[in-house]
Design a protein around this motif. Sequence first.
Motif, short mmCIF file in Angstrom:
data_model
loop_
_atom_site.label_atom_id
_atom_site.label_comp_id
_atom_site.label_asym_id
_atom_site.label_seq_id
_atom_site.Cartn_x
_atom_site.Cartn_y
_atom_site.Cartn_z
N UNK A 51 0.83 -1.20 0.00
CA UNK A 51 0.00 0.00 0.00
C UNK A 51 0.86 1.26 0.00
N UNK A 52 1.90 1.28 0.84
CA UNK A 52 2.80 2.44 0.89
C UNK A 52 3.49 2.64 -0.46
N UNK A 53 3.96 1.55 -1.04
CA UNK A 53 4.64 1.65 -2.33
C UNK A 53 3.70 2.19 -3.41
N UNK A 54 2.47 1.71 -3.44
CA UNK A 54 1.52 2.19 -4.44
C UNK A 54 1.25 3.68 -4.28
N UNK A 55 1.17 4.12 -3.05
CA UNK A 55 0.89 5.53 -2.80
C UNK A 55 2.04 6.43 -3.23
N UNK A 56 3.28 6.06 -2.91
CA UNK A 56 4.39 6.92 -3.27
C UNK A 56 4.60 6.93 -4.78
#
Length: 346
Positions: A51-56
């Motif tokens: 989720x963090x990777x998708x957001x950044x």
Amino acid sequence: MRNVALVLFCAISSGLAQGPQSVPTPSIVYSAHDPNSIRDYKTNSRVVHEMVNRLVLAATGQTDVAKAWASLVSPSDRIGIKISAAGGELFTTHHDVVNAIVDGLAAAGHPRGSIIVWDRSLGGIKDAGYRPGMDDYQLKAVPPRDGYDPKAILSAPLIGKLVWGDLDYRSDKGKMLMLSDTENTSNVSHFSRIISTEVTKIINVPVMSSSEMNGIAGCLYNVTIPNIDNWRRFAQGSRFGAESLAEIYSNPLIAQKVVLNLMDGLVAQYAGGPQSQPNYAVHHATLYASKDPVALDAVALKRLEQWRARASLPVIGQAAAYIDFAGALGLGNSAPNRIEIRAVGR
């Protein structure tokens, strides 16, 4: 107090009148939701990392995680990750969220040991899964008194009562002197040394939470109130005290250093925050990211108000008036028609 408020209002109004007011461009708030990210207050590390990777990736427009973080920070930057640790075991910024950010920064070439993860106090972070001395990044609190920079001064026409831990608090070998009511008061605050000299870029990672004094303990709150001394005068529930948060955020020590806001909404709390109040918490299983702290706070506030309405709790928007005021100062967009919420899927 009425005269103090009037002085502050006039000063702020004058500043707004003199500065050029450009038409703000629309802001995008990215959201990543996955019901598998958290259950029974336990996070799924793999899912949270994704989720963090998708957001950044979405927030930077890059196709590679390392390049995404490299677009936000340079090799020479000293990076700080500002978490919220007031919620203890259940409601501190989740360890897996921080680990995912550190992994991304490391992939971009930043040594893990050089990254600072901090809040005013770190009490309770062990219960939240952090491992002081074992995590491969620096975990720091702001030490009482000596943790504040005497040269990084913030002055505002609101008087606050100094307490032990404030830089200018007067005492005699740790014991309070017999002073008048006005002798241990001040209209001056000092920024923490971490924010003034130790970091050059900040990843702002608040929790999705209400605040009993400031309406919402979101992006604007997370890098202001916990990073100054003599802060209680800005958290008294008064309109003018609340509006000062926007003024504090606009200081170059903050506004020019924050490169990304990533709000931890895996658990969201709509009353009693930012301390943990499980009776008012929901498993929201959502992370948000935006380069606009005002827009992200406005989105979070609207959602918190919806939960409060369902629980027959009073609205908190008046205490969060600084969000609209931050928009008026040009720090971002608070108007719904200037904000786009964009879901980031797998």
